[in-house]
Design an enzyme around this catalytic site. Sequence first.
Site, PDB file in Angstrom:
ATOM      1  N   HIS A  53      -9.874  56.924 -18.387  1.00 23.71           N
ATOM      2  CA  HIS A  53     -11.183  57.583 -18.319  1.00 23.71           C
ATOM      3  C   HIS A  53     -11.649  57.887 -19.740  1.00 23.71           C
ATOM      4  O   HIS A  53     -10.922  58.519 -20.507  1.00 23.71           O
ATOM      5  CB  HIS A  53     -11.091  58.910 -17.556  1.00 23.71           C
ATOM      6  N   ASN A  62     -13.279  61.575  -8.314  1.00 24.40           N
ATOM      7  CA  ASN A  62     -13.333  63.031  -8.452  1.00 24.40           C
ATOM      8  C   ASN A  62     -13.644  63.436  -9.876  1.00 24.40           C
ATOM      9  O   ASN A  62     -14.276  64.459 -10.128  1.00 24.40           O
ATOM     10  CB  ASN A  62     -11.996  63.639  -8.041  1.00 24.40           C
ATOM     11  N   ALA A  97      -7.658  64.740 -13.496  1.00 23.66           N
ATOM     12  CA  ALA A  97      -7.095  63.567 -14.174  1.00 23.66           C
ATOM     13  C   ALA A  97      -7.662  63.320 -15.570  1.00 23.66           C
ATOM     14  O   ALA A  97      -7.430  62.248 -16.136  1.00 23.66           O
ATOM     15  CB  ALA A  97      -7.311  62.348 -13.284  1.00 23.66           C
TER      16      ALA A  97
HETATM   17  N1  LIG Z   1      -9.748  66.389  -9.024  1.00 20.72           N
HETATM   18  C1  LIG Z   1      -9.091  65.302  -9.363  1.00 20.72           C
HETATM   19  O1  LIG Z   1      -9.029  64.913 -10.531  1.00 20.72           O
HETATM   20  C2  LIG Z   1      -8.400  64.513  -8.284  1.00 20.72           C
HETATM   21  C3  LIG Z   1      -7.475  63.515  -8.632  1.00 20.72           C
HETATM   22  C4  LIG Z   1      -6.827  62.848  -7.591  1.00 20.72           C
HETATM   23  C5  LIG Z   1      -7.136  63.126  -6.263  1.00 20.72           C
HETATM   24  N2  LIG Z   1      -8.067  64.067  -5.977  1.00 20.72           N
HETATM   25  C6  LIG Z   1      -8.437  64.388  -4.579  1.00 20.72           C
HETATM   26  O2  LIG Z   1      -7.517  65.329  -4.059  1.00 20.72           O
HETATM   27  C7  LIG Z   1      -7.399  65.150  -2.638  1.00 20.72           C
HETATM   28  C8  LIG Z   1      -5.925  64.993  -2.275  1.00 20.72           C
HETATM   29  O3  LIG Z   1      -5.395  63.855  -2.921  1.00 20.72           O
HETATM   30  P1  LIG Z   1      -3.965  63.265  -2.535  1.00 20.72           P
HETATM   31  O4  LIG Z   1      -3.681  62.167  -3.506  1.00 20.72           O
HETATM   32  O5  LIG Z   1      -3.004  64.366  -2.370  1.00 20.72           O
HETATM   33  O6  LIG Z   1      -4.302  62.612  -1.096  1.00 20.72           O
HETATM   34  P2  LIG Z   1      -3.290  62.211   0.076  1.00 20.72           P
HETATM   35  O7  LIG Z   1      -4.004  61.187   0.875  1.00 20.72           O
HETATM   36  O8  LIG Z   1      -1.939  61.910  -0.449  1.00 20.72           O
HETATM   37  O9  LIG Z   1      -3.173  63.567   0.938  1.00 20.72           O
HETATM   38  C9  LIG Z   1      -4.239  64.129   1.627  1.00 20.72           C
HETATM   39  C10 LIG Z   1      -3.680  64.921   2.801  1.00 20.72           C
HETATM   40  O10 LIG Z   1      -4.746  65.618   3.431  1.00 20.72           O
HETATM   41  C11 LIG Z   1      -4.615  65.490   4.835  1.00 20.72           C
HETATM   42  N3  LIG Z   1      -5.915  65.673   5.453  1.00 20.72           N
HETATM   43  C12 LIG Z   1      -6.898  64.766   5.657  1.00 20.72           C
HETATM   44  N4  LIG Z   1      -7.944  65.333   6.253  1.00 20.72           N
HETATM   45  C13 LIG Z   1      -7.624  66.637   6.427  1.00 20.72           C
HETATM   46  C14 LIG Z   1      -8.306  67.743   6.991  1.00 20.72           C
HETATM   47  N5  LIG Z   1      -9.517  67.615   7.529  1.00 20.72           N
HETATM   48  N6  LIG Z   1      -7.685  68.942   6.995  1.00 20.72           N
HETATM   49  C15 LIG Z   1      -6.425  69.082   6.499  1.00 20.72           C
HETATM   50  N7  LIG Z   1      -5.732  68.065   5.962  1.00 20.72           N
HETATM   51  C16 LIG Z   1      -6.326  66.861   5.924  1.00 20.72           C
HETATM   52  C17 LIG Z   1      -3.991  64.112   5.056  1.00 20.72           C
HETATM   53  O11 LIG Z   1      -3.335  64.044   6.318  1.00 20.72           O
HETATM   54  C18 LIG Z   1      -3.032  64.043   3.882  1.00 20.72           C
HETATM   55  O12 LIG Z   1      -1.763  64.575   4.199  1.00 20.72           O
HETATM   56  C19 LIG Z   1      -8.244  63.921  -2.297  1.00 20.72           C
HETATM   57  O13 LIG Z   1      -9.515  64.343  -1.851  1.00 20.72           O
HETATM   58  C20 LIG Z   1      -8.373  63.205  -3.625  1.00 20.72           C
HETATM   59  O14 LIG Z   1      -9.548  62.400  -3.698  1.00 20.72           O
HETATM   60  C21 LIG Z   1      -8.680  64.777  -6.949  1.00 20.72           C
END
Ligand SMILES: NC(=O)c1ccc[n+]([C@@H]2O[C@H](COP(=O)([O-])OP(=O)(O)OC[C@H]3O[C@@H](n4cnc5c(N)ncnc54)[C@H](O)[C@@H]3O)[C@@H](O)[C@H]2O)c1
Length: 272
Positions: free
Chosen positions: A223, A193, A125
């Site tokens: 940010h 993150n 992000a």
């Molecule tokens: N790097 C970045 O800049 C950044 C930005 C936004 C989000 N993220 C991270 O990316 C990840 C995904 O974000 P999102 O918005 O798609 O979240 P989301 O909640 O929309 O989707 C997450 C999915 O993972 C599944 N899940 C949960 N635990 C699991 C496991 N143990 N094994 C397999 N699947 C599992 C859930 O059922 C859900 O479908 C999160 O950890 C979030 O914090 C990172």
Amino acid sequence: MEKSQRKLGIIGCGAIGTEIAAAIDKGSIDIALHGCYDISKEQTDKFSAKLKNVKPVFMELEALVKNCDLILECSKKDAVREIFEVILKNNRDTIFLSVGGILESMDLVEEAKKKKINIYIPSGAVVGIDGLSAAKCQGLKKVTLTTRKPPLAFKGVKYLVEKNINPEEIKVETVLFEGNAFEAVKAFPANINVAATLSIAGIGPEKTVIKIIADPNTTANRHEINAEGDFGSFRAITENVPSPNNPKTSYLTALSTIALIKKIVEPIHIGT
Ligand SMILES: NC(=O)c1ccc[n+]([C@@H]2O[C@H](COP(=O)([O-])OP(=O)(O)OC[C@H]3O[C@@H](n4cnc5c(N)ncnc54)[C@H](O)[C@@H]3O)[C@@H](O)[C@H]2O)c1
């Protein structure tokens, strides 16, 4: 001889996973979406229903990792360690989105390095990670991040519940947290993150200074990164809008992941 198309496996079929799958479905990335895994059947059904041209096979975690040659983790911070163990066992190149979990599994990153497994972390992000990576090569001294979000973005955060802070009642700009990246990731696991990515790219989680602000006068997630070193200094500001397809995720995070996969599979690489 032409290289064969790589097979991608997605772990976590939520907001980000669905965005990336949609880009592959549209033909925007030269990769085969081979399989997917999620702990929720409902999520994988919703995910599959959105795809018209590609039909990823649902597999359990271990089978998915074995059967794909590039893995995209976009699940949850607390799932990272278990997933990483399977990655190491099967020597698979992996892109991690749940970077807070990586910060707590740096021993496994070291193991991946020894085994020469490629671990990728997208800029996500924020902008500025390219400059920070370059600055780190010589004399990077100071990195700070100020994250500003609307109060409701912090709804349900345990750290605030424990401090008796109700985001719905925040009516003026309020500093919720000041500390290092390690502490920030522990206190705000789903929100920060960016702090984790920044500290891994820069001077490490103990030295990276994080400030988190709830601001009722903003609708965007903002940010601001400030960095100083032998190169001089820079200030990089990102104001994120939600994805047009999914309001739960910053558009830039999904776009940055798409750009990273293109960088892995395409022969021309631009930027640090
Ligand atoms: N790097 C970045 O800049 C950044 C930005 C936004 C989000 N993220 C991270 O990316 C990840 C995904 O974000 P999102 O918005 O798609 O979240 P989301 O909640 O929309 O989707 C997450 C999915 O993972 C599944 N899940 C949960 N635990 C699991 C496991 N143990 N094994 C397999 N699947 C599992 C859930 O059922 C859900 O479908 C999160 O950890 C979030 O914090 C990172």
